[in-house]
Design a protein around this motif. Structure first.
Motif, short mmCIF file in Angstrom:
data_model
loop_
_atom_site.label_atom_id
_atom_site.label_comp_id
_atom_site.label_asym_id
_atom_site.label_seq_id
_atom_site.Cartn_x
_atom_site.Cartn_y
_atom_site.Cartn_z
N ASP A 23 0.95 -1.05 0.02
CA ASP A 23 -0.03 -0.03 0.08
C ASP A 23 1.01 1.33 0.04
O ASP A 23 0.55 2.29 -0.52
CB ASP A 23 -1.04 0.04 1.32
N TYR A 24 2.04 0.96 0.63
CA TYR A 24 2.93 2.24 0.56
C TYR A 24 3.47 2.65 -0.64
O TYR A 24 3.62 3.96 -1.09
CB TYR A 24 3.97 2.23 1.62
N ARG A 27 0.72 4.60 -2.43
CA ARG A 27 0.34 5.73 -1.88
C ARG A 27 1.55 6.92 -2.33
O ARG A 27 1.17 7.84 -2.62
CB ARG A 27 0.50 5.72 -0.28
N LEU A 132 -6.16 11.86 -1.30
CA LEU A 132 -6.98 10.89 -0.20
C LEU A 132 -6.04 9.66 -0.18
O LEU A 132 -5.77 9.14 0.88
CB LEU A 132 -8.45 10.73 -0.50
N GLU A 133 -5.54 9.07 -1.25
CA GLU A 133 -4.86 7.89 -1.23
C GLU A 133 -3.54 8.27 -0.61
O GLU A 133 -2.91 7.52 0.33
CB GLU A 133 -4.69 7.37 -2.52
N ALA A 135 -2.24 10.97 1.36
CA ALA A 135 -2.18 11.49 2.50
C ALA A 135 -2.86 10.45 3.63
O ALA A 135 -2.36 10.41 4.77
CB ALA A 135 -2.88 12.51 2.76
N PHE A 136 -3.90 9.84 3.37
CA PHE A 136 -4.76 9.06 4.44
C PHE A 136 -4.74 7.36 4.08
O PHE A 136 -5.24 6.75 4.77
CB PHE A 136 -5.94 9.79 4.46
N GLY A 137 -4.02 7.09 2.98
CA GLY A 137 -4.51 5.82 2.35
C GLY A 137 -5.84 5.22 2.20
O GLY A 137 -6.25 4.12 2.29
N PHE A 138 -6.66 6.38 1.59
CA PHE A 138 -7.99 5.96 1.63
C PHE A 138 -7.99 6.04 0.09
O PHE A 138 -8.11 6.93 -0.55
CB PHE A 138 -9.02 7.11 2.14
N CYS A 139 -8.47 4.83 -0.51
CA CYS A 139 -8.56 4.50 -2.02
C CYS A 139 -10.21 4.42 -2.57
O CYS A 139 -10.72 3.68 -2.25
CB CYS A 139 -7.83 3.50 -2.30
#
Length: 164
Positions: A23-24, A27, A132-133, A135-139
């Motif tokens: 995930d990183y 991001r 969103l992805e 900064a917050f990991g929200f995909c």
């Protein structure tokens, strides 16, 4: 007794998307997309929208394998800067890249047709999702993918974790 899976063809291997993914890395790639997309809005030239859309197309085709941003994220940014790993499912990330391709492709077409402001607005929305992805990991694409699975549009077999 289960039947063994047939070996993947060269075509399937060439266009395979990694599953799972870090995930990183996703991001980090989103952060790079934000920079390019902001430049595309500032300059408002069709060729920058084309570069943005090409990057998404390359990531849809094979994840980080063909994408300069993907390779930079996977091979440089994450191992040397972030130094963390969070494993997530690959299919929703590929879907999110396809949504990015749709947005950036739309911006390219709008720009080519002379609708520069409309192209800038579309890329602005893309920046919002990428932020969103990043900064917050929200995909957002991943969330949409989960809903599509729940509604039966996408087979639950493509991502067992997403179907929950």
């Amino acid at each position: 007794m289960s039947v063994p899976a047939a070996p993947a063809s060269a075509w399937q291997r060439a266009f395979a998307f990694p599953d799972p993914v870090n995930d990183y890395a996703a991001r980090s790639t989103a952060g790079l997309v934000i920079v390019l997309a902001a430049a595309a809005i500032a300059v408002n030239q069709w060729w920058l929208y084309a570069i943005l859309a090409t990057g998404f197309a390359l990531r849809v085709a094979g994840g980080p394998r063909y994408s300069p941003f993907g390779r930079l994220a996977v091979h440089v940014i994450v191992p040397q800067v972030v130094r963390r790993e969070k494993i997530v499912a690959g299919p929703p990330k590929r879907f999110a890249q396809a949504v990015g391709l749709a947005f950036s492709g739309t911006a390219l077409v709008l720009s080519l047709l002379g609708y520069g402001l409309a192209a800038q607005i579309v890329v602005g929305a893309l920046i919002g999702a990428a932020f969103l992805e990043f900064a917050f990991g929200f995909c957002l694409g991943c969330v949409a993918y989960g809903y599509l699975q729940r509604w039966g549009v996408v087979s639950p077999d493509t991502c067992v974790d997403c179907a929950l």
